[in-house]
Design a protein around this motif. Structure first.
Motif, short mmCIF file in Angstrom:
data_model
loop_
_atom_site.label_atom_id
_atom_site.label_comp_id
_atom_site.label_asym_id
_atom_site.label_seq_id
_atom_site.Cartn_x
_atom_site.Cartn_y
_atom_site.Cartn_z
N UNK A 170 -4.34 2.22 -5.69
CA UNK A 170 -4.80 1.09 -4.89
C UNK A 170 -5.92 1.57 -3.97
N UNK A 178 2.29 2.29 2.87
CA UNK A 178 2.17 2.87 4.21
C UNK A 178 3.39 2.53 5.06
N UNK A 191 0.82 -1.21 0.00
CA UNK A 191 0.00 0.00 0.00
C UNK A 191 0.85 1.26 0.00
N UNK A 200 1.54 6.36 -1.43
CA UNK A 200 0.34 5.55 -1.65
C UNK A 200 -0.57 6.14 -2.74
N UNK A 201 -0.66 7.48 -2.77
CA UNK A 201 -1.62 8.09 -3.69
C UNK A 201 -1.26 7.85 -5.15
#
Lengths: 365, 298
Positions: free
Chosen positions: A77, A52, A50, A72-73
């Motif tokens: 996902x 994170x 992800x 992540x952006x």
């Protein structure tokens, strides 16, 4: 198209390494479950996918593109969290449309897509509520709706059913399965519950202590567990297992009892070899009450005392005393049993598993 | 009337009522009454002359009062906003610290440990146009070659007071907002990252709404504080120069004890208290709304 590939993926927290260079290919549109006991590194792996958690070594590719250093952006996902992670100050509709709003989509498009997702998840009547006004199951459906609306390449689920009660869990599980059939997206699902993993996924990845033990279809990991650990982890109730040494052509257990060597292992075992013998509850049953007749030659019969029984309606779990411990067996078409009653038990040795005593790896039969 | 004739609940409540009456209600009634008299400390007899609303009419038509009132609101607005921004920044920075966060938190609260009177003296020295540190520093750095009259120019004096206020109380915001940050669940922030938010958008749409109730608590506390600002101003400028930094309570204080016009001062005080009540109600409403927004369970 979004296959996900992990290459020699490593996660370290300071000097402590928790994921030890795992390799995994998740095919496009595949539903894959990462399963294992607490602390096996499955959630950490998901969080690295992800974005994170930082990747300490190796590479993650999504759709053929290395994403290690992307935030992540930029990974396209969606993630569904165990705690739902809804935005408390937004309504259900705002929660679901948030990613589109951030992406600068028009209000009309947001509404259309939120309404679509709401229809799929039966959330239409809740759109104006806030998360605090919803039940746990509803919150989790909103979290899934938020993931759907984004139309991501990859869905990530981090133990999404853990906070739900048993009944809801089954219900939402079915919804996730339907969702996968409908969305045709790659889904990676983390759980410690083997039933979820078995029922939902195309393939299961069983992890332990930061390593992958086995990757395979539910059928594979159940029928052909690669290691003793997998054999014990998958299947409920778990496989009966016992240490044994090959003595005089028989599997001799520590307490003196023994069993004949299952036919398919006869040529591969050598005298004095230490092994672990395993037999699933389905493959040991009161004679005449079994799941399958099995290979008649390989069925070994024993007279064993019943210790306790767990009636489940259409079947009864029967615990019988063998080699000084309780072996679980599954009795179909059950009749009432008394504790202490001697039963004729059939052990279908054609379905037995034998693992190396040292490495725990399954021996080829 | 015998005590024993009173019911048990009345009897048990009586001490509390008596204490409240003696120490709070009676003085309050007395001060309210005196605001309807031309009471002067130097002429005790005036306490018994009832003049109705004349003091209030005087106050409300007094330009000096309204200027002080406006200046207090101005001070409140600037100081609270500055404290809020600085406190937020400070809290976000400290929250990022992975090591020594406890020490930072303690250090952050140091300014709150000093008496406002001492803070006033300290800043009076810092801003002194001849021997002050500020001018000295500015001149040494070559930013200016003249002595800036910090406490002598009216506008600069108010600015200097605001700086002192902000220095001494930014920690109130920082501590409360930091408490909010520490109590905040991490998952929604992560969800926002996955949902495509930049760090700024995450702050704007997820973190900030969560912190708002904490900021409003700080606002409520500090608005009451600043609305009764007295000590720092009294020390630094005493309302001067030429009343250019006169605030509500320095004016009330001067009227009451300098001019000895206690009746008039009381009338002013009651109007000033209204200001505090208005601010408190305003921020409490905001707080309640913000709490409801995030579905807070406290």
């Amino acid at each position: 198209m979004a296959p996900v590939t992990l290459r020699k993926l490593v996660k370290r927290y300071g000097a402590l390494e928790v994921v030890h260079g795992i390799d995994l290919e998740v095919k496009d549109r595949e539903f894959i479950a990462l399963v294992g006991p607490s602390g096996c590194g499955k959630s950490t792996t998901l969080r690295m996918i992800a974005g994170l958690e930082e990747v300490s070594g190796g590479a993650i590719e999504i759709g053929g593109r290395k994403v290690n250093d992307l935030p992540p952006r930029a990974r396209n996902i969606s993630m569904v969290f165990q705690s739902y992670a809804l935005y408390p100050h937004m309504t259900v509709a705002e929660n679901m449309g948030f990613s589109l709003k951030i992406a600068g989509r028009s209000a009309d498009e947001i509404k259309t897509r939120v309404d679509e997702a709401a229809a799929i998840l039966d959330l239409g009547h809740l759109l104006e509520r806030r998360p605090s006004q919803l039940s746990g199951g509803q919150r989790q459906r909103v979290a899934m709706g938020r993931a759907i609306v984004r139309q991501p390449d990859v869905f990530l689920f981090d133990e999404p059913l853990s906070n739900l009660d048993a009944k809801l869990r089954t219900q939402v599980r079915t919804e996730i399965k339907k969702l996968h059939a409908r969305m045709q997206a790659t889904m990676i699902y983390v759980t410690h519950d083997q039933v979820e993993a078995m029922t939902l996924s195309d393939r299961i990845v069983i992890m332990r202590d930061g390593h992958i033990e086995q990757v395979g279809t539910p059928e594979d990991v159940f029928r052909r567990p690669a290691t003793k650990f997998v054999a014990g982890f998958i299947g409920s109730p778990p496989m009966n297992m016992e240490e044994a040494v090959l003595t005089d052509g028989k599997l001799a257990f520590t307490t003196g009892a023994s069993l004949p060597v299952p036919p398919r292992f006869r040529s591969s075992l050598r005298e004095g070899q230490k092994v672990t013998f395993g037999l699933r509850p389905d493959d040991i049953y009161p004679s005449g009450h079994g799941l399958h007749a099995g290979d008649a030659d390989a069925v070994h019969e024993l007279e064993l005392p019943v210790t306790i029984t767990e009636p489940l309606g259409n079947e009864t779990l029967v615990f019988t005393q063998f080699n000084g411990r309780d072996w679980v067996s599954r009795m179909l078409n059950p009749r009432p049993l008394r504790s202490g009653e001697k039963m004729r038990m059939s052990l279908d040795l054609s379905r037995a598993h034998i693992f190396d005593g040292e490495t725990g790896k399954a021996l080829a039969g | 009337m015998k005590l024993s004739k009173l019911s048990a609940p009345t009897l048990l409540l009586l001490p509390a009522f008596i204490v409240l009456a003696v120490f709070i209600v009676l003085p309050l009634m007395f001060s309210l009454y005196s605001s309807f008299t031309p009471f002067r400390l130097t002429k005790p007899d005036t306490l018994w002359v009832f003049i109705g609303f004349r003091n209030y009419v005087n106050v409300l038509t007094n330009a000096e009062f309204w200027v002080a009132f406006g200046r207090t609101v101005l001070l409140l607005t600037i100081a609270l906003n500055a404290e809020m921004l600085l406190g937020l920044g400070l809290a976000l920075l400290v929250n990022k610290a992975t090591r020594g966060q406890r020490i930072l938190r303690t250090a952050m609260m140091f300014p709150m440990m000093f008496s406002p009177v001492l803070v006033g003296f300290q800043f009076k020295f810092l801003f002194n146009d001849n021997i002050g540190f500020v001018n000295n520093a500015l001149q040494s750095l070559g930013l200016t070659d003249r002595a800036i009259p910090w406490l002598i120019d009216g506008n600069l004096a108010l600015f200097s007071i605001i700086v002192a206020e902000v220095w001494s109380s930014t920690a109130v915001f920082a501590i409360l907002i930091l408490a909010g940050l520490l109590a905040m669940p991490k998952d929604p922030v992560e969800a926002a990252h996955v949902d495509g938010c930049t760090p700024w958008q995450t702050f704007r749409y997820v973190t900030w709404p969560y912190l708002m109730p904490f900021a409003f608590i700080a606002m409520t506390i500090r608005s009451l504080d600043v609305a009764r600002a007295y000590d720092i101003v009294k020390i630094m400028t005493d309302g001067g120069p030429a009343k250019r930094t006169e605030l509500l309570w320095t004016l009330v204080g001067r009227t009451a004890y300098g001019d000895a016009r206690m009746g008039l001062a009381n009338a002013m005080a009651y109007v000033a208290i209204l200001l505090s009540i208005v601010f408190t109600v305003y921020f409490f409403r905001k707080l309640a709304a913000a709490r409801q927004q995030i579905g807070a369970e406290w």
